[in-house]
Design a protein around this motif. Structure first.
Motif, PDB file in Angstrom:
ATOM      1  N   SER A  36      79.178  60.510  26.823  1.00  0.00           N
ATOM      2  CA  SER A  36      80.354  61.399  26.803  1.00  0.00           C
ATOM      3  C   SER A  36      80.492  62.445  27.750  1.00  0.00           C
ATOM      4  N   GLN A  40      83.133  62.707  30.947  1.00  0.00           N
ATOM      5  CA  GLN A  40      83.979  63.676  31.328  1.00  0.00           C
ATOM      6  C   GLN A  40      83.754  64.194  32.626  1.00  0.00           C
ATOM      7  N   GLU A  43      85.730  62.190  35.136  1.00  0.00           N
ATOM      8  CA  GLU A  43      87.025  62.273  35.029  1.00  0.00           C
ATOM      9  C   GLU A  43      87.315  63.846  35.721  1.00  0.00           C
ATOM     10  N   ASP A  44      86.457  64.743  35.492  1.00  0.00           N
ATOM     11  CA  ASP A  44      86.694  66.043  36.148  1.00  0.00           C
ATOM     12  C   ASP A  44      86.715  65.901  37.703  1.00  0.00           C
ATOM     13  N   PHE A  48      91.540  63.041  36.667  1.00  0.00           N
ATOM     14  CA  PHE A  48      92.488  62.542  35.656  1.00  0.00           C
ATOM     15  C   PHE A  48      91.525  61.830  34.853  1.00  0.00           C
ATOM     16  N   ALA A  49      92.233  61.521  33.661  1.00  0.00           N
ATOM     17  CA  ALA A  49      91.631  60.738  32.458  1.00  0.00           C
ATOM     18  C   ALA A  49      91.566  59.397  32.924  1.00  0.00           C
ATOM     19  N   VAL A  52      91.370  56.783  26.769  1.00  0.00           N
ATOM     20  CA  VAL A  52      91.716  57.547  25.618  1.00  0.00           C
ATOM     21  C   VAL A  52      90.920  57.133  24.427  1.00  0.00           C
ATOM     22  N   ARG A  53      90.391  57.906  23.640  1.00  0.00           N
ATOM     23  CA  ARG A  53      89.811  57.647  22.281  1.00  0.00           C
ATOM     24  C   ARG A  53      90.499  57.831  21.247  1.00  0.00           C
ATOM     25  N   THR A  61      93.325  54.508  30.580  1.00  0.00           N
ATOM     26  CA  THR A  61      94.430  54.954  30.860  1.00  0.00           C
ATOM     27  C   THR A  61      95.087  54.183  31.904  1.00  0.00           C
ATOM     28  N   GLY A  64      92.773  54.804  34.724  1.00  0.00           N
ATOM     29  CA  GLY A  64      91.700  53.974  34.342  1.00  0.00           C
ATOM     30  C   GLY A  64      91.826  52.654  34.753  1.00  0.00           C
TER      31      GLY A  64
END
Length: 300
Positions: A36, A40, A43-44, A48-49, A52-53, A61, A64
């Motif tokens: 996780s 994360q 993504e940082d 952008f993400a 989606v969980r 996304t 993604g």
């Protein structure tokens, strides 16, 4: 590129493939929390993400979906580099991700893999088992390095035929055609028919379409052996590849079809993929194994 970045990429890909952070963690050999945090952090870095969980699992996304093929390509290139370097040093190592459907996974792959590992003990083999549709998806998105397919394949890929496999009618033992030498295909319009899901049942549907027949589909399932069990209970008839029935002692009757029908089992590598050295070794091994087995079968 740093090993830390590659680790994050792998975490992301495993999470999407498994649709679960916990399953991705097991494949990585670390904690769910580490996966996780790794995703994360990625993504940082990207801004952008990626996913989606939700209660139903993980999904990509839009961003993604755009970046996933490139990340798969980076990981594939890294694996190929590692294998080439090992090969230069005289050591065959690496990972092969194989996609297969049930009949090949049960009746071919155990022997194929055993013999291959005797020659290449340092190669790690990962097997994904699914139906025709699954394998085509895996070839399309790069989840596998090589896959067993039903030809012709709906996905653009490098493929070759391995063997032809007859399609047989599968009947309850008390069926009115059980004593006949062969089963007339047109009877599928009258008899309750047990089918695989439409996306996967290329074999029977293609045979019946060629004969201009519309089956009386009563039940549908994703599981090959569930079909056999349902026929055994007298719920209907089905059409199944001969390889799937090999070595089984079910309380059923199998008959040749009139007109006869068959499928072609093939082997495929994703299009645009420069396959790794061990993937090519495995491909060559499979081709030779099938050739030997069918020569024995035909008494050559």
């Amino acid at each position: 590129m740093s090993s830390n970045s590659l680790t994050k990429y792998q975490m992301f890909v495993y999470a999407i493939d498994e649709k679960s952070l916990s399953k991705a963690a097991r494949r990585m050999g670390c904690t769910q929390s580490a996966v996780s945090h790794g995703i994360q952090s990625l993504e940082d870095e990207l801004g952008f993400a990626l996913m989606v969980r939700s209660k139903s699992g993980l999904r990509l996304t839009a961003e993604g979906e755009q970046i996933l093929p490139t990340i798969r390509g980076i990981l594939s290139g890294q694996e190929q580099l590692k294998q080439i370097v090992s090969s230069i040093h005289g050591v065959e190592t690496g990972t092969i991700r194989i996609g297969s459907f049930t009949s090949v996974a049960v009746h071919w792959l155990p022997s194929i893999i055993k013999q291959f590992q005797e020659e290449y003990p340092l190669v790690d083999i990962q097997l994904l088992n699914g139906d025709y549709f699954d394998i085509e998806q895996w070839l399309r998105n790069g989840s596998i390095d090589i896959g067993f397919i039903n030809l012709p394949c709906a996905v653009e890929c490098y493929s070759q035929a391995l063997a032809e496999d007859r399609l047989l009618a599968v009947l309850p033992v008390d069926h009115r055609f059980a004593s006949y030498p062969r089963f007339p295909l047109q009877q599928c319009e009258n008899e309750p028919f047990i089918s695989l899901l439409e996306s996967s049942n290329h074999d029977a549907r293609k045979a019946m379409k060629a004969a201009g027949i519309h089956p009386n589909i009563k039940y549908s399932t994703k599981d090959d052996y569930a079909m056999i069990a349902m026929v055994e209970q007298g719920l209907g008839i089905s059409i199944i590849p001969e390889l799937l029935l090999k070595g089984r002692n079910d309380h059923i009757v199998t008959k040749e079809l009139v007109p006869s029908a068959k499928r072609t089992i093939g082997l495929a590598i994703p299009e645009g993929s420069m396959s790794s050295p061990v993937t090519q070794r495995f491909r060559e091994h499979v081709v030779e194994w099938v050739k030997r087995e069918y020569q024995k079968k035909e008494g050559v």
